[in-house]
Scaffold this motif. Structure first.
Motif, short mmCIF file in Angstrom:
data_model
loop_
_atom_site.label_atom_id
_atom_site.label_comp_id
_atom_site.label_asym_id
_atom_site.label_seq_id
_atom_site.Cartn_x
_atom_site.Cartn_y
_atom_site.Cartn_z
N TRP A 88 23.32 105.49 52.27
CA TRP A 88 22.29 105.93 51.87
C TRP A 88 21.33 105.88 52.09
N VAL A 89 20.64 104.71 52.71
CA VAL A 89 19.38 104.11 53.53
C VAL A 89 19.10 105.03 54.35
N GLY A 90 20.13 105.16 55.22
CA GLY A 90 20.03 105.60 56.83
C GLY A 90 19.65 107.15 56.30
N SER A 91 19.77 108.04 55.41
CA SER A 91 19.37 109.45 55.08
C SER A 91 18.78 109.77 55.16
N TRP A 92 17.83 108.82 54.76
CA TRP A 92 16.21 109.26 54.49
C TRP A 92 15.52 109.17 56.07
N LYS A 93 16.44 109.25 56.81
CA LYS A 93 15.25 108.97 58.53
C LYS A 93 16.18 110.56 59.26
N TRP A 94 17.93 109.42 59.12
CA TRP A 94 18.79 110.33 59.86
C TRP A 94 19.59 111.23 59.43
N GLY A 95 19.44 111.35 58.32
CA GLY A 95 20.21 112.50 56.99
C GLY A 95 18.91 113.59 57.04
N VAL A 97 9.30 101.13 56.81
CA VAL A 97 9.72 99.62 56.86
C VAL A 97 9.31 98.91 54.93
N LEU A 98 8.90 99.21 54.17
CA LEU A 98 8.45 98.55 53.15
C LEU A 98 9.73 99.10 52.32
N ALA A 99 9.97 100.38 52.15
CA ALA A 99 10.93 101.42 51.88
C ALA A 99 12.06 100.54 51.72
N TYR A 100 12.45 100.28 53.09
CA TYR A 100 14.06 99.41 53.65
C TYR A 100 13.92 98.31 52.65
N ALA A 101 12.55 97.44 52.73
CA ALA A 101 13.29 96.30 52.05
C ALA A 101 12.83 96.63 50.80
N PHE A 150 17.12 114.43 44.23
CA PHE A 150 15.79 113.78 43.72
C PHE A 150 14.51 114.03 44.70
N GLY A 151 14.67 115.04 45.69
CA GLY A 151 13.29 115.62 46.64
C GLY A 151 14.25 114.84 47.48
N LYS A 152 15.51 114.65 48.26
CA LYS A 152 15.93 114.15 49.21
C LYS A 152 16.01 112.29 49.26
N PHE A 153 16.10 112.21 48.27
CA PHE A 153 16.52 110.79 47.68
C PHE A 153 17.48 110.45 48.80
N LEU A 154 18.06 111.27 47.35
CA LEU A 154 19.66 110.84 47.53
C LEU A 154 20.84 112.08 48.03
#
Length: 450
Positions: free
Chosen positions: A189-196, A396-400, A114-118
């Motif tokens: 999972w949400v950490g992968s959005w940046k650090w992964g 910020v909004l994505a993580y919220a 899914f476009g580097k979402f998961l």
């Protein structure tokens, strides 16, 4: 004479052959020596990088003791055993779940959907080159196992943040279930959005050491928890806020300084090498932000509360530390001081605002980790010319949008099924006796009904 001439010609011929050969030999030796010197230098750098990363890992580990003592000091003596038990269990849950699923969920490599979402690289942790872990990992800076352990120490921090916010009224079993789900799935999972290397990383979102990825992720979980569980008995009476004092300011103070010490590893280790210029600069901005946070909170507390509040000032130091974590390597020294001052002052106002909203947070976790985590992330877009404020806001909004609903649903399901709050009698008597059948201060403990 002829014999002498022949001897001379023979010597000349031998020299003509020997000199080039000697030159070639010297060049060969020089090349070997240079290659050996480079290999030795590379090996020394590799060792130094690994050593520093391990030291940073140890410092991050000691932060869990800091969290435990801060939380214990800001709450009542009758709940001390329960708080210490939770903080001990959280470390174990964080490391084991990160081993089973978290590390490969956070760093999926090429296994994206899914476009580097998961993404997910599989269960367990296995070094590509076997047990030694001596591979060209992170540009050859350190080993696979070094990275795994360093990142694993971060994993439990998010759940520790939640622990303080819901302290003194949450059931132990359901809370540990929440921690397991949140740390095993949501955090990585949400950490992968940046650090992964996920979609936010490609967009240019920046979070150096986790103002958002660690602290606000935990903060959103904390906010969801206090909403679903509700305030402690006696906290809000007749429309007024009744202060419930913590039982040990010395423990709180020790905890804050342990956390400050641990932050040298938290931020300094996030350089991911022992580069002295980079590490020392990060440690300077980190320390100055903490110091400025103390000053900011002290001034705000003195002005608003008409007297300096030690708990506010100590939380101000943590507010400055959380605020600088997102941009410790990219903002200037002056900017780090400004960030600390603002976060420290905002922390005082934020704690009071949460109380006015009847959101009971005994340790101020939602203020320190959520509010200041958000501010710190946005400040990267303000004080760093290389990063966009709009992109930071999107992050910020994505993580919220993911973390708060996920935590809210987990807590709500637990509330509707097994229940998440202890009985009134248990809360008044204390969770130490109700949940554990023991006292933290046997023979010296005084019980109250608030």
């Amino acid at each position: 004479m002829k014999k002498l001439m022949k001897a001379a010609m023979l010597i000349f011929a031998l020299c003509a052959i020997a000199l080039p050969m000697a030159t070639l030999a010297e060049e060969a030796v020089a090349e070997v020596t240079a290659a050996d010197a480079k290999a030795a230098a590379d090996n020394a750098l590799f060792t130094v990088n690994n050593t520093w990363m391990m030291v940073a890992t140890f410092l991050v580990f000691i932060m869990h003791l800091g969290f435990a003592t801060v939380e214990t000091g800001l709450t009542r003596a009758k709940n001390t055993v329960n708080i210490l038990f939770k903080n001990t269990a959280i470390v174990a849950i964080g490391l084991l779940t990160y081993t089973i699923i978290g590390f490969n969920l956070m760093y999926p490599g090429d296994s994206w959907l899914f476009g580097k979402f998961l993404g997910f690289a599989g269960f367990g942790v296995t070094c590509p080159e076997g047990a030694a872990g001596l591979i060209d990992y992170a540009g050859g800076a350190y080993t696979y196992w070094t990275d795994f352990l360093f990142q694993g120490m971060f994993a439990a921090t998010a759940a520790t943040i939640v622990s303080g916010a819901v302290a003194e009224r949450v059931k132990l079993g359901p809370f540990l279930i929440f921690c397991t789900i949140y740390v095993a799935i949501i955090y990585p999972w949400v950490g992968s959005w940046k650090w992964g290397g996920g979609w936010l990383d490609e967009m240019g979102f920046y979070d150096f050491a986790g103002s958002t990825l660690v602290h606000s992720v935990g903060g959103w979980g904390a906010l969801a928890g206090i909403i679903v569980i509700g305030p402690r008995l006696g906290k809000y009476v007749g429309g007024k806020v009744k202060g419930i004092m913590g039982h040990s300011m010395p423990l709180l103070t020790i905890g804050v300084f342990l956390l400050w010490l641990g932050w040298f590893g938290f931020n300094g280790g996030s350089v991911l090498s022992a580069d002295p210029g980079a590490v020392s600069f990060v440690l300077v901005t980190t320390s100055l932000a903490a110091a400025a946070g103390i000053i900011g909170s002290m001034c705000a507390s003195w002005i608003i509360q008409k007297q300096p509040d030690l708990s506010m000032v100590l939380n101000g130091a943590l507010a400055g530390l959380v605020g600088i974590t997102a941009g410790a390597d990219v903002v200037s020294v002056t900017a780090s001081i400004i960030i600390g001052l603002i976060c420290g002052a905002v922390a005082v106002v934020s704690v009071m605002t949460f109380d006015r909203l009847k959101l009971d947070d005994p340790v101020g976790a939602t203020t320190v980790h959520l509010v200041c985590g958000i501010l710190g992330t946005l400040f990267v877009g303000v004080f760093s010319a290389d990063h966009s404020f709009v992109t930071q806001l999107i992050g910020v909004l994505a993580y919220a949008a993911v973390c708060f609903p996920a935590a809210f649903v987990i807590f709500l399901v637990l509330k509707l099924t097994v229940g998440i709050r202890v009985s009134k009698e248990e809360e008044l008597k204390g969770l130490d006796l109700g949940e554990h059948g023991m006292e933290a201060y046997h023979g010296f403990q005084f019980f109250t009904n608030v």
